[in-house]
Design a protein around this motif. Structure first.
Motif, PDB file in Angstrom:
ATOM      1  N   ASP A 346       0.966  59.919  67.730  1.00 27.25           N
ATOM      2  CA  ASP A 346       0.445  58.450  67.748  1.00 27.25           C
ATOM      3  C   ASP A 346       1.502  57.354  67.379  1.00 27.25           C
ATOM      4  OD1 ASP A 346       1.033  58.327  64.961  1.00 27.25           O
ATOM      5  OD2 ASP A 346      -1.012  58.672  64.323  1.00 27.25           O
ATOM      6  N   ASP A 348       2.117  55.526  65.057  1.00 23.56           N
ATOM      7  CA  ASP A 348       2.752  55.323  63.881  1.00 23.56           C
ATOM      8  C   ASP A 348       3.736  56.694  63.958  1.00 23.56           C
ATOM      9  OD1 ASP A 348       1.198  53.243  62.924  1.00 23.56           O
ATOM     10  OD2 ASP A 348      -0.585  54.527  62.318  1.00 23.56           O
ATOM     11  N   ARG A 352      -0.203  64.292  66.437  1.00 29.43           N
ATOM     12  CA  ARG A 352      -1.823  64.408  66.330  1.00 29.43           C
ATOM     13  C   ARG A 352      -2.101  65.694  67.261  1.00 29.43           C
ATOM     14  NH1 ARG A 352      -5.409  61.099  63.709  1.00 29.43           N
ATOM     15  NH2 ARG A 352      -4.300  58.975  63.197  1.00 29.43           N
ATOM     16  N   ASN A 368     -10.003  57.849  67.256  1.00 25.89           N
ATOM     17  CA  ASN A 368      -9.902  56.481  66.515  1.00 25.89           C
ATOM     18  C   ASN A 368      -8.523  55.922  66.104  1.00 25.89           C
ATOM     19  OD1 ASN A 368      -9.390  58.271  64.347  1.00 25.89           O
ATOM     20  ND2 ASN A 368     -10.841  57.438  63.318  1.00 25.89           N
ATOM     21  N   TRP A 369      -7.415  56.421  67.218  1.00 27.90           N
ATOM     22  CA  TRP A 369      -6.156  56.366  67.061  1.00 27.90           C
ATOM     23  C   TRP A 369      -5.422  56.159  68.376  1.00 27.90           C
ATOM     24  CZ3 TRP A 369      -3.526  60.305  69.429  1.00 27.90           C
ATOM     25  CH2 TRP A 369      -4.334  61.490  69.375  1.00 27.90           C
ATOM     26  N   THR A 377      -3.790  46.987  67.741  1.00 27.33           N
ATOM     27  CA  THR A 377      -4.248  47.541  66.923  1.00 27.33           C
ATOM     28  C   THR A 377      -5.688  47.817  67.043  1.00 27.33           C
ATOM     29  OG1 THR A 377      -4.815  45.522  65.553  1.00 27.33           O
ATOM     30  CG2 THR A 377      -2.855  46.587  65.012  1.00 27.33           C
TER      31      THR A 377
END
Length: 380
Positions: A346, A348, A352, A368-369, A377
Motif C-alpha cells: 500500500d 504507506d 497487503r 479501503n486503502w 488520501t
C-alpha cells in the motif's frame, strides 16, 4: 307401380342411412374447418397462462449521461427485446429518502424493482422487507434478503487494462484520476488502474482527487482541471459524465472515461475506458423470475462472461499499445492472469498481499486503502 314405389322407398332409406353414418363419424384431423381452430386454441392457451412481470428501473441520472445510466438503459432495452417485456423507468432519483419513497411507490405496482446506484442500498432494503412478494435487484450493494439480490461486475479488470495503456502513453510519468466517492468500488478500481500502469511503466505515480459526485459535469470538470494544473499528462475519471476527458482534451492531454464508450467526446486524445454490458444479466435474471427459478444472490460478473470489457481504442492510440492490452485481456478472460495478485504494497509501505497470493472477492469488495504509487488520501 309397386316395384317403382318399393325402389323409391329403398332408395330413400339408403340415403337416410348414409347421412346418419356420415354425421356419426368423427371429422378427419385433416379437416380444414376443424384443425386450424383447434391449433389456434392450443397455441393461445399457454400465452394466456403466461403472465409477463411488471418491471421498473430506478436511475440515479438519465440515459443521456453517456455513461453509467446509459449502459443500464441499453441493458434494459435488450431485456425488453429478448423477453417481450415493456418496463418502466424513473430517472434522476437522488440517493436517500427520495429513493425510498420511489421504491415504495413502485413496489405497489410492479413485480420487480431494480435500483442502479450504490446509495439506493438502504432505502431499497427497507422497502424490500415490507414487500416480500416483490423482487428487488440492487446494483453494486452488499445487503440481501430472500427477495432482494445484488449485482456487480469485476470492472477492475478493465481498469487494469486501460491503466496499462496509460503507463505506455505518458511522457512525464504523472497520471491523474478523478474519483467519484471514496467507496470500495471506486477505490479498488483506482488501485487496479495504477497496478496496470505500473506493469508497463514502474516509474509512474497517480494523483487522485475526489469530486463527490456521480454526475455533475461542472464539478467534475473543476476537479479534472485541478489535476491538469499539476501537470498530469494522462487523466482518468470514474464519473458518469465525460467532463473530465473533455477538460483533458482542451489541454491536449490523453483522457480515459468510464462506464461507456466516451470516444466521441474527445476523439483526438481518447485512449479507452472500462465499459459495462448489463443486457445479458437483466435478460437472464428476469427470465429466471418468470420461470420461477430465481433465488436471491450477490452476482459478480467478469470479463469472461462479458459484463465488463474495454471500449474501443481512440484513433490515435498506437498499434503496439493496443496489441499489448489485447494480449493481457485474453489472459484475464482465460483465467491465466489475476489483477490483484501479490506482491502488493500500500501507499504507506505496508505489504497487503504477499507474493503468490490472490485477493479474495470479499477482500477486494472491502478495499479501503490505496496501493503504492498513488498520491492522495481516502476521506473517512
Amino acid at each position: 307401380m309397386k316395384k317403382m314405389m318399393l325402389s323409391i322407398t329403398a332408395l330413400m332409406l339408403l340415403l337416410v342411412t348414409a347421412c346418419s353414418q356420415e354425421s356419426a363419424q368423427p371429422k378427419s384431423e385433416a379437416s380444414p374447418s376443424a384443425a386450424p381452430a383447434a391449433s389456434a386454441e392450443a397455441s393461445a392457451a399457454p400465452q394466456a397462462e403466461k403472465k409477463l412481470p411488471r418491471v421498473a428501473f430506478v436511475y440515479i441520472g438519465v440515459p443521456g449521461d453517456g455513461g453509467w445510466t446509459y449502459e443500464h438503459d441499453q441493458g434494459r432495452l435488450m431485456m425488453e427485446k429478448e423477453l417481450g417485456i415493456k418496463s418502466t423507468t424513473v430517472e434522476n432519483v437522488p440517493e436517500g429518502a427520495d429513493a425510498e419513497r420511489v421504491f415504495e411507490e413502485l413496489a405497489q405496482k410492479n413485480d420487480v424493482v431494480i435500483g442502479t446506484s450504490f446509495g439506493y442500498m438502504d432505502p431499497m432494503y427497507n422497502v424490500a422487507q415490507k414487500y416480500p412478494n416483490v423482487k428487488f435487484l440492487h446494483a453494486t450493494g452488499y445487503k440481501t434478503l430472500p427477495n432482494m439480490g445484488t449485482y456487480m461486475g469485476r470492472e477492475y479488470q478493465s481498469a487494469y487494462l486501460v491503466g496499462m495503456a496509460a503507463g505506455k502513453l505518458t511522457k512525464n510519468n504523472h497520471l491523474g484520476y478523478v474519483g467519484a466517492y471514496p467507496i470500495p468500488e471506486v477505490i479498488y478500481t483506482i488501485n487496479a488502474f495504477t497496478l496496470g500502469a505500473q506493469s508497463t511503466n514502474p516509474n509512474i505515480d497517480v494523483s487522485v482527487v475526489w469530486s463527490n459526485t456521480w454526475f455533475d459535469p461542472a464539478t467534475e470538470k473543476q476537479a479534472a482541471t485541478s489535476l491538469l494544473d499539476k501537470g498530469v499528462d494522462v487523466l482518468a475519471a470514474y464519473q458518469d459524465s465525460p467532463a473530465s476527458i473533455q477538460a483533458a482534451a482542451e489541454r491536449g492531454v490523453w483522457g480515459i472515461g468510464n462506464d461507456s464508450d466516451m470516444g466521441k467526446y474527445a476523439p483526438d486524445t481518447y485512449i479507452s475506458n472500462p465499459k459495462w454490458n448489463w443486457g445479458p444479466y437483466y435478460t437472464q435474471t428476469i427470465k429466471a423470475i418468470m420461470d420461477g427459478t430465481w433465488k436471491s444472490e450477490s452476482y459478480l460478473g467478469s470479463m469472461k462472461d462479458g459484463i465488463t470489457t474495454t471500449a474501443p481504442f481512440g484513433k490515435n492510440v498506437p498499434q503496439d499499445v493496443k496489441d499489448l492490452v489485447e494480449k493481457k485481456k485474453q489472459e484475464i478472460i482465460d483465467g491465466t492472469f489475476d489483477v490483484f495478485q501479490g506482491p502488493i504494497t500500500d501507499q504507506d509501505g505496508k505489504i497487503r498481499l504477499e507474493a503468490g497470493k490472490k485477493m479474495t472477492d470479499e477482500e477486494i469488495l472491502n478495499t479501503n486503502w490505496f496501493v503504492k504509487g498513488i498520491v492522495g488520501t481516502i476521506p473517512k
